[in-house]
Design an enzyme around this catalytic site. Structure first.
Site, PDB file in Angstrom:
ATOM      1  N   LYS A  13      52.481 -34.138 -70.691  1.00 47.73           N
ATOM      2  CA  LYS A  13      53.316 -35.327 -70.416  1.00 47.73           C
ATOM      3  C   LYS A  13      52.677 -36.591 -71.011  1.00 47.73           C
ATOM      4  CE  LYS A  13      53.093 -34.781 -65.882  1.00 47.73           C
ATOM      5  NZ  LYS A  13      52.260 -33.568 -65.795  1.00 47.73           N
ATOM      6  N   ARG A  89      58.317 -37.196 -58.388  1.00 48.16           N
ATOM      7  CA  ARG A  89      57.600 -35.949 -58.190  1.00 48.16           C
ATOM      8  C   ARG A  89      57.973 -35.281 -56.871  1.00 48.16           C
ATOM      9  NH1 ARG A  89      51.771 -35.280 -60.664  1.00 48.16           N
ATOM     10  NH2 ARG A  89      52.258 -37.092 -61.896  1.00 48.16           N
ATOM     11  N   ARG A 128      39.815 -31.091 -70.925  1.00 52.77           N
ATOM     12  CA  ARG A 128      40.225 -32.477 -71.241  1.00 52.77           C
ATOM     13  C   ARG A 128      39.057 -33.452 -71.046  1.00 52.77           C
ATOM     14  NH1 ARG A 128      45.475 -34.621 -68.391  1.00 52.77           N
ATOM     15  NH2 ARG A 128      44.334 -33.897 -66.562  1.00 52.77           N
ATOM     16  N   ARG A 161      38.153 -36.038 -65.984  1.00 48.64           N
ATOM     17  CA  ARG A 161      38.811 -36.645 -64.825  1.00 48.64           C
ATOM     18  C   ARG A 161      38.306 -35.993 -63.546  1.00 48.64           C
ATOM     19  NH1 ARG A 161      45.245 -36.967 -65.893  1.00 48.64           N
ATOM     20  NH2 ARG A 161      45.312 -35.916 -63.874  1.00 48.64           N
ATOM     21  N   ARG A 172      46.514 -28.604 -57.496  1.00 50.97           N
ATOM     22  CA  ARG A 172      47.572 -29.391 -58.160  1.00 50.97           C
ATOM     23  C   ARG A 172      48.715 -28.479 -58.608  1.00 50.97           C
ATOM     24  NH1 ARG A 172      43.977 -31.884 -62.557  1.00 50.97           N
ATOM     25  NH2 ARG A 172      45.886 -32.726 -63.466  1.00 50.97           N
TER      26      ARG A 172
HETATM   27  P1  AP5 Z   1      48.070 -34.185 -70.992  1.00 50.72           P
HETATM   28  O1  AP5 Z   1      48.993 -34.762 -72.004  1.00 50.72           O
HETATM   29  O2  AP5 Z   1      47.015 -35.057 -70.416  1.00 50.72           O
HETATM   30  O3  AP5 Z   1      48.923 -33.459 -69.840  1.00 50.72           O
HETATM   31  P2  AP5 Z   1      49.662 -34.071 -68.574  1.00 50.72           P
HETATM   32  O4  AP5 Z   1      50.909 -33.279 -68.393  1.00 50.72           O
HETATM   33  O5  AP5 Z   1      49.767 -35.549 -68.703  1.00 50.72           O
HETATM   34  O6  AP5 Z   1      48.624 -33.633 -67.458  1.00 50.72           O
HETATM   35  P3  AP5 Z   1      48.105 -34.445 -66.186  1.00 50.72           P
HETATM   36  O7  AP5 Z   1      46.886 -33.701 -65.719  1.00 50.72           O
HETATM   37  O8  AP5 Z   1      47.955 -35.893 -66.485  1.00 50.72           O
HETATM   38  O9  AP5 Z   1      49.297 -34.218 -65.211  1.00 50.72           O
HETATM   39  P4  AP5 Z   1      49.302 -34.429 -63.685  1.00 50.72           P
HETATM   40  O10 AP5 Z   1      50.739 -34.473 -63.406  1.00 50.72           O
HETATM   41  O11 AP5 Z   1      48.513 -33.435 -62.930  1.00 50.72           O
HETATM   42  O12 AP5 Z   1      48.455 -35.786 -63.497  1.00 50.72           O
HETATM   43  P5  AP5 Z   1      48.870 -37.311 -63.277  1.00 50.72           P
HETATM   44  O13 AP5 Z   1      47.850 -38.153 -63.908  1.00 50.72           O
HETATM   45  O14 AP5 Z   1      50.280 -37.535 -63.625  1.00 50.72           O
HETATM   46  O15 AP5 Z   1      47.374 -32.902 -71.660  1.00 50.72           O
HETATM   47  C1  AP5 Z   1      46.364 -32.163 -70.972  1.00 50.72           C
HETATM   48  C2  AP5 Z   1      45.308 -31.641 -71.953  1.00 50.72           C
HETATM   49  O16 AP5 Z   1      45.937 -30.724 -72.855  1.00 50.72           O
HETATM   50  C3  AP5 Z   1      44.671 -32.717 -72.841  1.00 50.72           C
HETATM   51  O17 AP5 Z   1      43.332 -32.386 -73.089  1.00 50.72           O
HETATM   52  C4  AP5 Z   1      45.488 -32.661 -74.141  1.00 50.72           C
HETATM   53  O18 AP5 Z   1      44.744 -33.103 -75.246  1.00 50.72           O
HETATM   54  C5  AP5 Z   1      45.822 -31.175 -74.204  1.00 50.72           C
HETATM   55  N1  AP5 Z   1      47.112 -30.902 -74.842  1.00 50.72           N
HETATM   56  C6  AP5 Z   1      48.293 -31.585 -74.696  1.00 50.72           C
HETATM   57  N2  AP5 Z   1      49.262 -31.025 -75.436  1.00 50.72           N
HETATM   58  C7  AP5 Z   1      48.690 -29.942 -76.060  1.00 50.72           C
HETATM   59  C8  AP5 Z   1      49.165 -28.952 -76.954  1.00 50.72           C
HETATM   60  N3  AP5 Z   1      50.442 -28.932 -77.372  1.00 50.72           N
HETATM   61  N4  AP5 Z   1      48.295 -28.002 -77.360  1.00 50.72           N
HETATM   62  C9  AP5 Z   1      46.989 -27.994 -76.957  1.00 50.72           C
HETATM   63  N5  AP5 Z   1      46.470 -28.920 -76.117  1.00 50.72           N
HETATM   64  C10 AP5 Z   1      47.311 -29.873 -75.675  1.00 50.72           C
HETATM   65  O19 AP5 Z   1      48.728 -37.442 -61.694  1.00 50.72           O
HETATM   66  C11 AP5 Z   1      47.457 -37.338 -61.098  1.00 50.72           C
HETATM   67  C12 AP5 Z   1      47.575 -37.471 -59.600  1.00 50.72           C
HETATM   68  O20 AP5 Z   1      48.133 -38.748 -59.263  1.00 50.72           O
HETATM   69  C13 AP5 Z   1      48.491 -36.455 -58.898  1.00 50.72           C
HETATM   70  O21 AP5 Z   1      47.812 -35.246 -58.650  1.00 50.72           O
HETATM   71  C14 AP5 Z   1      48.838 -37.217 -57.617  1.00 50.72           C
HETATM   72  O22 AP5 Z   1      47.761 -37.185 -56.698  1.00 50.72           O
HETATM   73  C15 AP5 Z   1      48.973 -38.661 -58.114  1.00 50.72           C
HETATM   74  N6  AP5 Z   1      50.356 -38.990 -58.491  1.00 50.72           N
HETATM   75  C16 AP5 Z   1      50.804 -39.343 -59.739  1.00 50.72           C
HETATM   76  N7  AP5 Z   1      52.135 -39.574 -59.711  1.00 50.72           N
HETATM   77  C17 AP5 Z   1      52.534 -39.381 -58.433  1.00 50.72           C
HETATM   78  C18 AP5 Z   1      53.798 -39.445 -57.781  1.00 50.72           C
HETATM   79  N8  AP5 Z   1      54.917 -39.747 -58.453  1.00 50.72           N
HETATM   80  N9  AP5 Z   1      53.837 -39.159 -56.466  1.00 50.72           N
HETATM   81  C19 AP5 Z   1      52.723 -38.845 -55.767  1.00 50.72           C
HETATM   82  N10 AP5 Z   1      51.503 -38.755 -56.319  1.00 50.72           N
HETATM   83  C20 AP5 Z   1      51.399 -39.016 -57.645  1.00 50.72           C
HETATM   84 MG    MG Z   2      49.027 -37.219 -67.623  1.00 55.93          MG
END
Ligand code: AP5
Ligand code: MG
Length: 218
Positions: A13, A89, A128, A161, A172
């Site tokens: 994402k 979410r 990552r 992270r 997660r």
């Molecule tokens: P990346 O692009 O970073 O993936 P991502 O989907 O953004 O993964 P996240 O870990 O950020 O998602 P998440 O939903 O768990 O975390 P968030 O920060 O939103 O890619 C991941 C890795 O893969 C990288 O190393 C990248 O280089 C690699 N990659 C990407 N594409 C690739 C490809 N095609 N091929 C190979 N490698 C690739 O949320 C974190 C926390 O915040 C949550 O757990 C929760 O506690 C809180 N939170 C956030 N939003 C809310 C909400 N709306 N409600 C409640 N809590 C929330």
């Molecule tokens: Mg992300």
């Protein structure tokens, strides 16, 4: 058009959001990034969120919605193209977003889900690394920095992270299956859901994402 990027942790994402912001002019908010910034700044929201995020659970709807509302309020006159990465979410967040956009007379969003099988997600997340200074993203398995631990872009230090430890990743993923998947169902019923495969190179996935959103009416 307003867009929600949806998908399990590690589906790409953040990666695809940055490309969409850069190449297609979306105004991008990652609620995860915003929460991590709040944790670092020791704001009230950050203090409340820190332990929850480290456990891999969801931050309460009201805390994260306040962050989103501030962002939309600030940029609503400057863009017609919001991109929400990681919100909604939960099903209550779907309705909170509807209300917020309706209050500002902004278009209802489409949800684009990036689909990646679970076995592909673990190495993406454990590998990552992020630059503490400029936030450039690397992966020790697929796209490492030239010098280990040093950012290619700004020379800053790269780090993992706090929620990218294997045990937290599993939590997660469980939370995603149980609490987040119903969000997709809600958009499916509205006829506002698109799904693309997130397997392949980042550019291959971008081509799919771009084709999918071009097919959506404004
Ligand atoms: P990346 O692009 O970073 O993936 P991502 O989907 O953004 O993964 P996240 O870990 O950020 O998602 P998440 O939903 O768990 O975390 P968030 O920060 O939103 O890619 C991941 C890795 O893969 C990288 O190393 C990248 O280089 C690699 N990659 C990407 N594409 C690739 C490809 N095609 N091929 C190979 N490698 C690739 O949320 C974190 C926390 O915040 C949550 O757990 C929760 O506690 C809180 N939170 C956030 N939003 C809310 C909400 N709306 N409600 C409640 N809590 C929330
Ligand atoms: Mg992300």
């Amino acid at each position: 058009m307003n867009l929600v990027l949806f998908g399990p942790p590690g589906s790409g994402k953040g990666t695809q959001s940055l490309l969409l912001a850069e190449r297609r002019g979306f105004m991008h908010l990652s609620t995860g990034e915003a929460l991590r910034a709040a944790v670092k700044a020791r704001t009230r929201a950050g203090i409340e969120a820190q332990a929850i995020m480290e456990r891999g659970e969801l931050v309460p709807d009201d805390v994260v919605t306040r962050i989103l509302a501030d962002f939309v309020g600030e940029y609503r006159r400057k863009t017609q193209r919001f991109l929400f990465d990681g919100y909604p979410r939960t099903v209550p967040q779907v309705f909170l977003l509807d209300k917020l956009l309706a209050d500002y007379k902004l278009a209802s969003p489409y949800l684009l889900c990036i689909d990646v099988p679970e076995e592909t997600l673990l190495p993406r997340l454990t590998g990552r690394r992020i630059c503490v200074k400029c936030k450039a993203m690397y992966n020790i398995h697929f796209s490492p920095s030239k010098v280990e631990g040093v950012c290619d872009v700004c020379g800053g230090h790269t780090q993992q992270r706090n929620d990218d430890r294997e045990e937290t990743i599993r939590e997660r993923l469980r939370v995603y299956r149980e609490q987040c998947l119903p969000v997709m169902e809600e958009y499916r019923q509205r006829g506002r859901l698109q799904t693309v495969s997130g397997v392949g190179t980042m550019e291959e996935v971008f081509t799919r994402v771009d084709t999918a959103i071009t097919a959506v009416p404004d």
